[in-house]
Scaffold this motif. Structure first.
Motif, PDB file in Angstrom:
ATOM      1  N   THR A  67       0.608  -1.290   0.143  1.00  0.00           N
ATOM      2  CA  THR A  67      -0.183  -0.219  -0.107  1.00  0.00           C
ATOM      3  C   THR A  67       1.068   0.990  -0.085  1.00  0.00           C
ATOM      4  O   THR A  67       1.739   1.419   1.015  1.00  0.00           O
ATOM      5  N   THR A  69       1.177   4.633   0.906  1.00  0.00           N
ATOM      6  CA  THR A  69       0.739   5.498   1.730  1.00  0.00           C
ATOM      7  C   THR A  69       0.556   7.380   1.464  1.00  0.00           C
ATOM      8  O   THR A  69      -0.417   7.851   2.213  1.00  0.00           O
ATOM      9  N   ASP A  70       2.115   7.459   1.039  1.00  0.00           N
ATOM     10  CA  ASP A  70       2.057   8.790   1.408  1.00  0.00           C
ATOM     11  C   ASP A  70       3.172   8.892  -0.098  1.00  0.00           C
ATOM     12  O   ASP A  70       3.972   8.236  -0.363  1.00  0.00           O
ATOM     13  N   ASP A  97      -6.504   8.121   0.243  1.00  0.00           N
ATOM     14  CA  ASP A  97      -5.782   8.162   1.526  1.00  0.00           C
ATOM     15  C   ASP A  97      -4.686   7.059   0.742  1.00  0.00           C
ATOM     16  O   ASP A  97      -3.471   7.084   1.512  1.00  0.00           O
ATOM     17  N   ALA A  98      -5.173   6.382  -0.016  1.00  0.00           N
ATOM     18  CA  ALA A  98      -3.887   5.081   0.257  1.00  0.00           C
ATOM     19  C   ALA A  98      -4.209   4.613  -1.218  1.00  0.00           C
ATOM     20  O   ALA A  98      -5.309   4.666  -1.930  1.00  0.00           O
ATOM     21  N   HIS A 133       6.136   6.468   0.035  1.00  0.00           N
ATOM     22  CA  HIS A 133       5.848   5.955   1.498  1.00  0.00           C
ATOM     23  C   HIS A 133       4.930   4.515   1.203  1.00  0.00           C
ATOM     24  O   HIS A 133       3.848   5.537   0.642  1.00  0.00           O
ATOM     25  N   PHE A 134       5.150   3.125   1.845  1.00  0.00           N
ATOM     26  CA  PHE A 134       4.307   2.198   2.194  1.00  0.00           C
ATOM     27  C   PHE A 134       4.118   1.565   3.180  1.00  0.00           C
ATOM     28  O   PHE A 134       4.832   2.317   4.438  1.00  0.00           O
ATOM     29  N   ASP A 135       3.345   1.320   2.688  1.00  0.00           N
ATOM     30  CA  ASP A 135       3.049   0.710   4.656  1.00  0.00           C
ATOM     31  C   ASP A 135       3.494  -0.741   4.794  1.00  0.00           C
ATOM     32  O   ASP A 135       4.396  -0.855   6.462  1.00  0.00           O
TER      33      ASP A 135
END
Ligand code: CU
Length: 151
Positions: A67, A69-70, A97-98, A133-135
């Motif tokens: 995911t 995320t940002d 959001d994601a 940025h990933f989860d």
């Protein structure tokens, strides 16, 4: 050398050639790993316009869903993920959001895109760094080339 001897030498060299061909083939087809980003670019805007968008293709070779995320960009005021949609004949942008990446996600004009607000492009930079940025993966820095939209 007798005939059998020559055949044996020939066989050996044929085998060696075959082996090296197989090795080369293996190397070329080595499975890709991790997250692969290609064709990353930022749309060049006319002077005085500080909002733009970035696009790229993200491929996930990790074998599990990842995911996003940002997204961040040092030079920009604010960066977010958007999706362009046409609702009742009106073009709209929806905030995301994601973004889940199973195999591949494409950010492209008219669809999912990375919205970049407050970017001063007056320095005529050829490219910008975008951080993903990933989860469940380490952050990834991507070089996005500045391009004209109609290029
Ligand atoms: Cu947008």
């Amino acid at each position: 050398m007798n005939r059998l001897g020559i055949l044996a030498v020939l066989n050996k060299s044929v085998l060696l050639v075959l082996l090296s061909l197989i090795l080369v083939a293996c190397e070329q087809q080595a499975p890709k790993e991790g997250i692969e980003v290609s064709d990353a670019w930022v749309r060049k805007m006319p002077p005085g316009v500080s909002n733009t968008a970035a696009f790229m293709t993200i491929k996930n070779h990790t074998g599990q869903a990842v995911t996003l995320t940002d997204v961040s960009m040092e030079q920009a005021g604010h960066v977010m993920m958007h999706e362009s949609k046409v609702v009742d004949g009106m073009a709209k942008m929806e905030h995301l959001d994601a973004v889940v990446i199973n195999d591949e996600v494409i950010f492209e004009p008219g669809a999912k895109h990375i919205m970049v607000m407050g970017l001063d492009m007056s320095d005529n930079a050829k490219s910008y760094n975008i951080r993903l940025h990933f989860d469940n993966q380490p952050s990834l820095d991507v070089t996005a080339q500045v391009r004209d939209a109609n290029q």
